[in-house]
Design a protein around this motif. Structure first.
Motif, PDB file in Angstrom:
ATOM      1  N   ASP A   1     -63.671  30.559 -81.085  1.00 40.27           N
ATOM      2  CA  ASP A   1     -64.793  29.685 -81.319  1.00 40.27           C
ATOM      3  C   ASP A   1     -64.437  28.289 -80.790  1.00 40.27           C
ATOM      4  OD1 ASP A   1     -66.891  30.886 -82.022  1.00 40.27           O
ATOM      5  OD2 ASP A   1     -67.213  29.813 -84.082  1.00 40.27           O
ATOM      6  N   HIS A   2     -63.045  28.001 -80.811  1.00 40.39           N
ATOM      7  CA  HIS A   2     -62.372  26.511 -80.463  1.00 40.39           C
ATOM      8  C   HIS A   2     -61.928  26.889 -78.855  1.00 40.39           C
ATOM      9  CE1 HIS A   2     -62.874  24.363 -84.008  1.00 40.39           C
ATOM     10  NE2 HIS A   2     -62.818  25.788 -84.806  1.00 40.39           N
ATOM     11  N   GLU A   3     -62.684  26.542 -77.989  1.00 39.51           N
ATOM     12  CA  GLU A   3     -62.197  26.917 -76.486  1.00 39.51           C
ATOM     13  C   GLU A   3     -60.896  26.402 -76.265  1.00 39.51           C
ATOM     14  OE1 GLU A   3     -64.181  26.229 -72.611  1.00 39.51           O
ATOM     15  OE2 GLU A   3     -65.888  26.981 -74.145  1.00 39.51           O
ATOM     16  N   ASP A   4     -60.521  25.048 -76.725  1.00 42.18           N
ATOM     17  CA  ASP A   4     -59.344  24.522 -76.470  1.00 42.18           C
ATOM     18  C   ASP A   4     -58.019  25.273 -77.302  1.00 42.18           C
ATOM     19  OD1 ASP A   4     -60.623  23.710 -78.423  1.00 42.18           O
ATOM     20  OD2 ASP A   4     -60.054  21.502 -78.394  1.00 42.18           O
ATOM     21  N   LEU A   5     -58.589  25.558 -78.255  1.00 45.00           N
ATOM     22  CA  LEU A   5     -57.380  26.376 -79.153  1.00 45.00           C
ATOM     23  C   LEU A   5     -57.138  27.743 -78.477  1.00 45.00           C
ATOM     24  CD1 LEU A   5     -55.749  26.850 -81.685  1.00 45.00           C
ATOM     25  CD2 LEU A   5     -57.671  27.699 -82.827  1.00 45.00           C
ATOM     26  N   THR A   6     -57.867  28.430 -78.097  1.00 46.03           N
ATOM     27  CA  THR A   6     -57.848  29.620 -77.341  1.00 46.03           C
ATOM     28  C   THR A   6     -57.015  29.420 -75.975  1.00 46.03           C
ATOM     29  OG1 THR A   6     -60.044  30.162 -78.144  1.00 46.03           O
ATOM     30  CG2 THR A   6     -58.957  31.666 -76.040  1.00 46.03           C
ATOM     31  N   THR A   7     -57.381  28.357 -75.308  1.00 44.42           N
ATOM     32  CA  THR A   7     -56.317  28.149 -74.076  1.00 44.42           C
ATOM     33  C   THR A   7     -55.272  27.707 -74.411  1.00 44.42           C
ATOM     34  OG1 THR A   7     -58.432  26.952 -73.286  1.00 44.42           O
ATOM     35  CG2 THR A   7     -56.420  26.287 -72.043  1.00 44.42           C
ATOM     36  N   ALA A   8     -54.796  26.733 -75.716  1.00 45.65           N
ATOM     37  CA  ALA A   8     -53.496  26.653 -76.129  1.00 45.65           C
ATOM     38  C   ALA A   8     -52.783  28.023 -76.477  1.00 45.65           C
ATOM     39  CB  ALA A   8     -53.542  25.816 -77.104  1.00 45.65           C
TER      40      ALA A   8
ATOM     41  N   ILE B   1     -53.411  30.807 -75.139  1.00 46.40           N
ATOM     42  CA  ILE B   1     -52.982  31.468 -73.988  1.00 46.40           C
ATOM     43  C   ILE B   1     -51.800  30.872 -73.336  1.00 46.40           C
ATOM     44  CG2 ILE B   1     -53.958  31.995 -71.618  1.00 46.40           C
ATOM     45  CD1 ILE B   1     -56.627  32.546 -72.832  1.00 46.40           C
ATOM     46  N   ASN B   2     -51.949  29.749 -73.166  1.00 50.22           N
ATOM     47  CA  ASN B   2     -50.774  28.804 -72.649  1.00 50.22           C
ATOM     48  C   ASN B   2     -49.554  29.354 -73.142  1.00 50.22           C
ATOM     49  OD1 ASN B   2     -52.254  27.588 -70.728  1.00 50.22           O
ATOM     50  ND2 ASN B   2     -52.346  25.563 -71.934  1.00 50.22           N
ATOM     51  N   SER B   3     -49.372  29.338 -74.450  1.00 50.07           N
ATOM     52  CA  SER B   3     -48.120  29.482 -75.414  1.00 50.07           C
ATOM     53  C   SER B   3     -47.706  30.933 -74.850  1.00 50.07           C
ATOM     54  CB  SER B   3     -48.467  29.394 -76.878  1.00 50.07           C
ATOM     55  OG  SER B   3     -48.417  28.221 -77.219  1.00 50.07           O
ATOM     56  N   ILE B   4     -48.631  31.971 -74.773  1.00 48.98           N
ATOM     57  CA  ILE B   4     -48.126  33.246 -74.524  1.00 48.98           C
ATOM     58  C   ILE B   4     -47.681  33.414 -73.089  1.00 48.98           C
ATOM     59  CG2 ILE B   4     -49.020  35.630 -74.342  1.00 48.98           C
ATOM     60  CD1 ILE B   4     -51.055  35.133 -76.772  1.00 48.98           C
TER      61      ILE B   4
END
Lengths: 284, 279
Positions: free
Chosen positions: B73-80, B82-85
């Motif tokens: 639901d939190h788009e920026d959290l999802t992006t974060a 994905i960046n981490s992985i």
């Protein structure tokens, strides 16, 4: 000829990487710490040491507090870790790797998330304190967060596995026949431990102290999440000099001062314990 | 001589019983320490199921699975996340190659400068992360390098190389050199020897090193904090959310990462046990 070059060629890519992103940044930071100026007007190389003297006089108390917290957390880590490592190395039998795995479980959760979870555990009305207060077991104004205890406990929690593992490795290497020999020579249980097991495990304690004391003294996450305004460590100062004040020369000087203090500490500690242990720790 | 022999068992038996009791105390103590270490993880998992209505998710309000359904639901959290992985995967791939080469060189060869190399690795492992992050930021600021994904990636490779090198070296040192000599005597070239003999033998060390590099990268906060610019990773997002309220999705993602990590580690552990039994 080609044979002789092989190890150098193998070292080359990593060596270059470490040179460019480990050594050069330290040199740049050294130069920056001797400059003056700001982001708008630019920096000038002045080779003046004022950044260092100002930094030490302004934030001396933060340095002292960081080292004090580092010392407390390291001692707490040794006290908690040693019996655990001892029991796993000598008594856990076939289950050694299972116990080590359980001790490493926290590492599968992000360091930040673990610290935030501690905040929930310790919160004034959180799972633990809230329940105890509802039962009337604690006064309503009792709190743990924003105290020195909370910060040191958080640091101890986060770095404990770094102390358990090296002590475990050192204890595990001890030949049991040496302990049996001491017992056969009529050393009591305590005496055998103090005069045989403990000295043989000291290299592990040494490695553990380096692996905990250094990161603990330089940490700023625990003080920020679990502590209050009275618990600010030097890491918090350096972080905010970089990000809030963009005062790069001062921040660089503070970083170098911190590293110098830690290196000096390690050096003195190594002198007390003997340099052989340092080389052993370095070679591990 | 003869007089002391019968005395032995009498002296030893009560001692052994004491050992058992003492061992029990330490066993309970060890379990208490483990419970303490695991407690915040339990809290994290539990609060991923908390039916919270407030922004600060720290009072239990009932069980729900909705955060698992609304995980992204939190788009920026999802992006974060994905960046981490992706950063962890890329940095693991680079680090494993570079670190394995160093570990093999240090473990298999005698050469001038070996002591210095060991010292550099020791320095890279024992330097405070804060100083490494601060010096990288100092360099990037001085050179006007834009901070972001790339700078995070290079710094993650930098701080994990030494760990992989140490892990591989520990494995390489213990190998019997006569195995490689035998391969060469049988006509294998240096590359074939490496591929068919040396690499399979050090592979457990390489795998542990790679797992370590991945774990270090995905968890790193301090150095990433200094080198990330406006790029956000999972730990950075969690850090930012401590002021505004951490949504339950963070706990769910933490739980899923935890479960995945434990699963991989257990598979690795079982695999190495099986290899050890076969050997």
């Amino acid at each position: 000829m080609a044979r002789r070059l092989t190890p150098y060629l193998m070292m080359l890519p990593a060596g270059l990487w470490l040179a460019v992103f480990f050594a050069v940044p330290l040199i740049v930071m050294a130069s920056l710490s001797l400059q003056e100026g700001n982001l708008v007007d630019g920096f000038r190389q002045t080779f003046h040491w004022q950044n260092y003297t100002d930094g030490l006089s302004t934030y001396g108390d933060k340095f002292v507090r960081s080292l004090w917290y580092g010392l407390l957390a390291t001692l707490a880590c040794i006290a908690i870790a040693y019996p655990v490592a001892y029991w796993i190395a000598f008594r856990a039998g076939d289950h050694k790797s299972t116990y080590l795995f359980l001790l490493l479980l926290p590492f599968f959760v992000s360091f930040i998330l673990r610290t935030v979870s501690w905040k929930f555990v310790l919160a004034d009305n959180g799972v633990v304190l809230g329940t105890l207060k509802d039962r009337g077991l604690l006064p309503d104004d009792f709190h743990v967060l924003q105290t020195t205890f909370a910060v040191v406990a958080g640091l101890t929690y986060n770095f404990l596995p770094f102390m358990v593992l090296p002590i475990y490795v050192a204890l595990e290497r001890i030949d049991h026949r040496v302990v049996e020999a001491a017992r056969d020579l009529y050393a009591g249980r305590v005496q055998a431990f103090v005069r045989v097991v403990l000295p043989l495990s000291l290299p592990g304690v040494f490695a553990g102290v380096i692996m905990t004391f250094v990161p603990v003294s330089a940490d700023y996450v625990n003080a920020a999440v679990l502590g209050g305004p009275d618990n600010t460590m030097i890491g918090n100062v350096i972080q905010s000099e970089y990000f809030n004040n963009s005062n790069y020369p001062t921040a660089s000087a503070l970083s170098f001062t911190l590293m110098a203090i830690l290196l000096l500490g390690i050096f003195l500690y190594a002198r007390v314990l003997g340099t052989k242990d340092v080389l052993e720790a370095a070679g591990r | 001589m003869t007089t002391t022999t019968p005395v032995e068992p009498v002296r030893k038996r009560p001692a052994r019983r004491r050992v058992a009791r003492r061992g029990l105390g330490l066993r309970i103590y060890t379990w208490l320490v483990i419970a303490w270490l695991v407690l915040p993880i339990g809290v994290m998992i539990a609060f991923g199921f908390n039916d919270t209505t407030s922004k600060f998710n720290f009072e239990w309000e009932g069980f729900t699975l909705k955060w698992y359904a609304d995980l992204f639901d939190h788009e920026d959290l999802t992006t974060a996340l994905i960046n981490s992985i992706t950063i962890a995967l890329a940095s693991t791939a680079i680090t494993t190659v570079l670190g394995t080469l160093v570990g093999l060189a240090l473990g298999r060869y005698a050469f001038r400068g070996k002591g210095l190399s060991n010292l550099v690795l020791f320095a890279a492992i024992s330097s405070p992360e804060l100083v490494m992050g601060a010096s990288l930021l100092s360099m990037f600021v001085t050179l006007n390098t834009p901070r972001g994904y790339g700078t995070v990636l290079v710094s993650h490779v930098m701080f994990s190389i030494a760990f992989v090198a140490m892990t591989v070296r520990a494995r390489a040192v213990g190998l019997d050199p006569s195995i490689e000599e035998a391969a060469r005597d049988l006509g294998a070239g240096p590359w074939t020897t490496f591929r068919l003999v040396t690499l399979p033998l050090v592979l457990p060390g390489v795998v542990s090193g790679a797992l370590l590099a991945f774990a270090l990268s995905i968890d790193d906060f301090i150095i990433t904090n200094f080198t990330s610019g406006s790029t956000v990773t999972f730990p950075l997002w969690v850090w930012g959310s401590t002021r505004t309220g951490t949504p339950p999705q963070v706990n769910v993602m933490g739980t899923l990462l935890f479960a995945a990590g434990v699963l991989i580690a257990v598979i690795n552990l079982v695999g190495s046990r099986r290899r050890a039994r076969r050997a």
